[in-house]
Design an enzyme around this catalytic site. Structure first.
Site, mmCIF file in Angstrom:
data_model
loop_
_atom_site.group_PDB
_atom_site.id
_atom_site.type_symbol
_atom_site.label_atom_id
_atom_site.label_comp_id
_atom_site.label_asym_id
_atom_site.label_seq_id
_atom_site.Cartn_x
_atom_site.Cartn_y
_atom_site.Cartn_z
ATOM 1 N N ASP A 108 3.985 -6.104 3.525
ATOM 2 C CA ASP A 108 3.848 -4.991 4.462
ATOM 3 C C ASP A 108 4.886 -5.182 5.560
ATOM 4 O O ASP A 108 5.508 -6.238 5.674
ATOM 5 C CB ASP A 108 2.423 -4.961 5.030
ATOM 6 C CG ASP A 108 1.961 -3.557 5.394
ATOM 7 O OD1 ASP A 108 2.819 -2.725 5.734
ATOM 8 O OD2 ASP A 108 0.747 -3.291 5.354
ATOM 9 N N HIS A 119 0.815 -1.220 0.000
ATOM 10 C CA HIS A 119 0.000 0.000 0.000
ATOM 11 C C HIS A 119 0.848 1.269 0.000
ATOM 12 O O HIS A 119 1.877 1.366 0.652
ATOM 13 C CB HIS A 119 -0.999 0.010 1.162
ATOM 14 C CG HIS A 119 -0.401 0.130 2.529
ATOM 15 N ND1 HIS A 119 -0.202 1.346 3.154
ATOM 16 C CD2 HIS A 119 -0.003 -0.810 3.414
ATOM 17 C CE1 HIS A 119 0.297 1.150 4.354
ATOM 18 N NE2 HIS A 119 0.427 -0.150 4.543
ATOM 19 N N GLU A 172 -5.191 1.115 2.653
ATOM 20 C CA GLU A 172 -4.891 0.087 3.647
ATOM 21 C C GLU A 172 -4.924 0.637 5.071
ATOM 22 O O GLU A 172 -5.392 -0.044 5.992
ATOM 23 C CB GLU A 172 -3.517 -0.524 3.360
ATOM 24 C CG GLU A 172 -3.224 -1.800 4.145
ATOM 25 C CD GLU A 172 -2.651 -1.564 5.535
ATOM 26 O OE1 GLU A 172 -2.593 -2.531 6.320
ATOM 27 O OE2 GLU A 172 -2.253 -0.419 5.856
ATOM 28 N N GLU A 173 -4.423 1.846 5.270
ATOM 29 C CA GLU A 173 -4.338 2.398 6.631
ATOM 30 C C GLU A 173 -5.710 2.592 7.269
ATOM 31 O O GLU A 173 -5.810 2.731 8.486
ATOM 32 C CB GLU A 173 -3.568 3.721 6.635
ATOM 33 C CG GLU A 173 -2.082 3.608 6.308
ATOM 34 C CD GLU A 173 -1.281 2.890 7.388
ATOM 35 O OE1 GLU A 173 -1.870 2.495 8.423
ATOM 36 O OE2 GLU A 173 -0.069 2.709 7.199
ATOM 37 N N ASP A 184 6.305 2.285 6.128
ATOM 38 C CA ASP A 184 5.058 1.535 6.090
ATOM 39 C C ASP A 184 4.106 2.299 5.186
ATOM 40 O O ASP A 184 3.511 3.285 5.605
ATOM 41 C CB ASP A 184 4.492 1.410 7.518
ATOM 42 C CG ASP A 184 3.085 0.849 7.575
ATOM 43 O OD1 ASP A 184 2.676 0.179 6.607
ATOM 44 O OD2 ASP A 184 2.394 1.105 8.574
#
Length: 345
Positions: free
Chosen positions: A237, A65, A216-217, A182
């Site tokens: 990830d 992501h 995604e977050e 990330d």
């Protein structure tokens, strides 16, 4: 790893909080424009890259992501400062003192700093004891504004996105430290993997999709646009590092379980075997407060074998850091995985 590190540096330098990722998706589209791959955006704004394989009846999907933590303007205060609403799961102390950028609906940007309202120890006796929360954290805008009206005159309004300065830095000892590793470190790894397939003229055994996810977050980046032929779904990830964890900054992390439950046991064993067979340094780990796009796909009802691997990232959702060896081992494991047989069990 030099090219991977350089690509990560470029990616983290492009602001892309969840909900405002068009710029970075456009950057990736331009980056891969000459590659012999299929590509399209989904309606959510993510990018799907497809490499056709010998078997087009069974597919794999890998995802990473590109969206990051961030914030939105929640309120324009009477004193000309801004209250924020979080995008993604972090703590206010992780961004206190950080430089930031406010982007207006018209596309104009302003710089600022995220601070406690009670920051000055010369004025507030209990500055160090005040709670870091929605009420006390604010943005000091780098403009001469002293009222809500003056802020609105700049074009700033409730709902504008606020992005954090990544502060990216590479060291001679092989580390890269930055916000938003990330998951932009993994996005760079996937792009480098596709490029390697192209350069080495590799024909994959199965058609493989690479989803550059952009939500995604907030929990649903990779839970759609999964072709019906997909058998295996691997999220790439970060591996979370801390007390009681096996993950570190020098190996690839293979997740056995996170807050969503166990990942597919057969696929996990397959990834471990590939690492052992190819002298790839790895750690198997459990992440107690974690979810991935692969687990989101399972919750959405997709009938796939799901897995999760990635580079070990220290200080996740804060001032993150990893080492080039972790990136190398992650990239190598994926390289061997996409050329391997499907898991039968």
């Amino acid at each position: 790893m030099k090219e991977t590190m350089e690509l990560i540096q470029k990616l983290v330098s492009i602001h892309s909080p969840s909900g405002n990722t068009n710029k970075i998706i456009s950057f990736i589209e331009e980056y891969i424009k000459d590659w012999q791959v299929e590509k399209k955006r989904n309606h959510k704004g993510g990018l799907i890259i497809t490499v056709r394989g010998n078997d087009d009846t069974k597919h794999r999907l890998l995802t990473a992501h590109v969206d990051t933590l961030g914030a939105m303007v929640k309120e324009i205060k009477a004193n000309g400062r801004l209250k924020l609403s979080m995008i993604g799961g972090f703590r206010w102390n992780a961004v206190e003192g950080e430089y930031c950028e406010i982007e207006t609906a018209s596309g104009k940007t302003y710089s600022g700093t995220i601070l406690m309202h009670q920051t000055s120890v010369h004025v507030y006796k209990d500055a160090g004891k005040r709670e870091r929360n929605d009420e006390n954290i604010e943005v000091r805008i780098d403009e001469r504004v002293h009222s809500a009206e003056e802020v609105r005159a700049l074009g700033i309004e409730v709902g504008d996105f606020v992005s954090f300065d990544p502060r990216v830095q590479r060291t001679e000892s092989g580390y890269i430290k930055s916000r938003h590793l990330d998951d932009k470190a993994s996005v760079a790894i996937l792009l480098q993997l596709i490029n390697r397939i192209q350069k080495e003229h590799i024909t994959l055994p199965y058609t493989t999709h690479f989803l550059i996810s952009n939500n995604e977050e907030i929990g649903y980046g990779g839970n759609s646009n999964i072709p019906g032929e997909t058998v295996e779904y691997v999220a790439v990830d970060m591996g979370a590092i801390g007390d009681g964890q096996m993950s570190d900054e020098y190996t690839v992390s293979i997740c056995a379980k996170d807050s969503s439950g166990p990942y597919h046991y057969g696929l996990r064993k397959h990834l471990v075997q590939l690492a052992q067979d190819n002298q790839i340094e790895y750690k198997v780990d459990i992440y107690p407060y974690y979810g991935s796009d692969a687990s989101a796909a399972i919750r959405a009802g997709f009938d796939v074998k799901h897995g999760l691997i990635g580079p070990g990232i220290d200080a996740s959702h804060a001032f993150e850091r990893t080492h080039e060896t972790s990136l190398k081992h992650t990239e190598n494991l994926l390289y061997h995985y996409i050329q391997s047989p499907l898991v039968e069990e």
